[in-house]
Design a protein around this motif. Structure first.
Motif, PDB file in Angstrom:
ATOM      1  N   ARG A 135       0.945  -1.122  -0.077  1.00  0.00           N
ATOM      2  CA  ARG A 135       0.018   0.103   0.098  1.00  0.00           C
ATOM      3  C   ARG A 135       0.740   1.177  -0.040  1.00  0.00           C
ATOM      4  NH1 ARG A 135      -5.082   1.876   0.900  1.00  0.00           N
ATOM      5  NH2 ARG A 135      -5.315   3.881   1.923  1.00  0.00           N
ATOM      6  N   SER A 146       0.745   4.081  -2.633  1.00  0.00           N
ATOM      7  CA  SER A 146       0.474   5.439  -2.491  1.00  0.00           C
ATOM      8  C   SER A 146       1.470   6.553  -2.871  1.00  0.00           C
ATOM      9  CB  SER A 146       0.196   5.434  -0.855  1.00  0.00           C
ATOM     10  OG  SER A 146      -0.587   4.635  -0.317  1.00  0.00           O
ATOM     11  N   TYR A 148      -3.942   6.025  -5.194  1.00  0.00           N
ATOM     12  CA  TYR A 148      -5.387   6.254  -4.485  1.00  0.00           C
ATOM     13  C   TYR A 148      -5.547   7.693  -4.807  1.00  0.00           C
ATOM     14  CZ  TYR A 148      -4.271   1.669  -2.344  1.00  0.00           C
ATOM     15  OH  TYR A 148      -4.082   0.407  -2.084  1.00  0.00           O
ATOM     16  N   TRP A 196     -11.362   7.623  -6.711  1.00  0.00           N
ATOM     17  CA  TRP A 196     -12.057   6.356  -6.351  1.00  0.00           C
ATOM     18  C   TRP A 196     -11.753   5.033  -7.282  1.00  0.00           C
ATOM     19  CZ3 TRP A 196     -15.859   3.183  -8.440  1.00  0.00           C
ATOM     20  CH2 TRP A 196     -16.423   2.338  -7.474  1.00  0.00           C
ATOM     21  N   GLY A 244      -8.228   4.038  -6.843  1.00  0.00           N
ATOM     22  CA  GLY A 244      -8.041   3.560  -5.594  1.00  0.00           C
ATOM     23  C   GLY A 244      -8.409   2.034  -5.591  1.00  0.00           C
ATOM     24  N   SER A 249      -6.262  -0.220  -7.586  1.00  0.00           N
ATOM     25  CA  SER A 249      -4.998  -0.334  -6.611  1.00  0.00           C
ATOM     26  C   SER A 249      -5.522  -1.506  -5.359  1.00  0.00           C
ATOM     27  CB  SER A 249      -4.681   0.865  -6.013  1.00  0.00           C
ATOM     28  OG  SER A 249      -4.036   1.711  -7.036  1.00  0.00           O
TER      29      SER A 249
END
Length: 260
Positions: free
Chosen positions: A173, A177, A182, A185, A188, A191
């Motif tokens: 994560r 990032s 992200y 929406w 994200g 991902s």
């Protein structure tokens, strides 16, 4: 890997107390809280266990309240539903919603208070054990109870893999990032799907590495547990006995207590 329960359990002064004594205190608190017919006894148990966790276990009060508030939010919602839709007796207050009467009566309020106190008591007892006793030592206690070795070892491996999953997931994560994975929406969601797929593969690979390392250390299918002998001191036994007697007396005196 910060602010997890085991971090505080590892540095707690109560970690070096007898584990069987702590289990007896927790079991006693759970039984007294569940069997009490009044909210007074479970509430007193919750206050005592919370005080012991913060004062003797050296757990920061802010962190303890934060941990306690997570399940308490669900309990409060349940208590509100119980107060409005269960019980009988004189109505305390109420209001009309689309020509339907919603109100709280005396029986519903007492039932809601009892459920809230019992739940708070149980959570306080379990958090006392979790914040003062590392899981590794709890596994040693379980092994001493003659439970099947396969069950205990499987539980220990599952507990170990929780942190393997967390370590891999947080690493992935963070990498996503810094690459704006992200930013909106839709990105994200994509991902997150990639994270779940990669997490499964990475965890499988990490599991194989752990098995190879254990085999290199002569793992033969059985895990050995080290348990340090910690005798129960006289002052601890006296304090525990006083607590038991006080709770039993309160449980007996409030068995027919009612606020209405």
């Amino acid at each position: 890997m910060t602010n997890i329960l085991d971090d505080y359990a590892l540095v707690s002064p109560l970690r070096y107390r007898n584990n069987w004594l702590k289990l007896a205190i927790v079991t006693f608190g759970l039984l007294m809280g569940v069997t009490s017919q009044s909210f007074v006894t479970p509430l007193a148990i919750a206050l005592c266990m919370s005080f012991a966790t913060v004062r003797f276990g050296k757990v920061p009060a802010g962190f303890y309240l934060k941990v306690l508030s997570a399940p308490a939010s669900f309990v409060i919602l349940s208590v509100i539903i119980i107060a409005f839709f269960f019980g009988s007796g004189a109505e305390i207050f109420g209001f009309d919603v689309f020509s339907y009467r919603l109100g709280v009566n005396t029986g519903g309020l007492e039932m809601a208070l009892l459920v809230f106190a019992r739940t708070l008591s149980g959570m306080s007892c379990l958090f006392f054990l979790a914040l003062t006793t590392p899981m590794v030592e709890l596994f040693s206690v379980l092994k001493a109870t003659r439970l099947p070795d396969s069950l205990i070892e499987l539980s220990m491996m599952m507990y170990r893999y929780i942190f393997v999953f967390l370590e891999v997931a947080w690493g992935i994560r963070y990498a996503q990032s810094v690459r704006l994975g992200y930013k909106d929406w839709r990105t994200g969601l994509n991902s997150l799907a990639m994270l779940a797929t990669t997490l499964f593969i990475r965890s499988w690979e990490q599991g194989e590495k752990i098995f190879v390392s254990m085999s290199a250390r002569c793992y033969d299918g059985r895990l050995l547990f080290f348990e340090e002998k910690r005798p129960i001191r006289a002052n601890e036994l006296m304090l525990t006995g006083t607590y038991f007697i006080a709770v039993l007396a309160l449980w007996y005196m409030t068995r027919e207590f009612s606020i209405f």
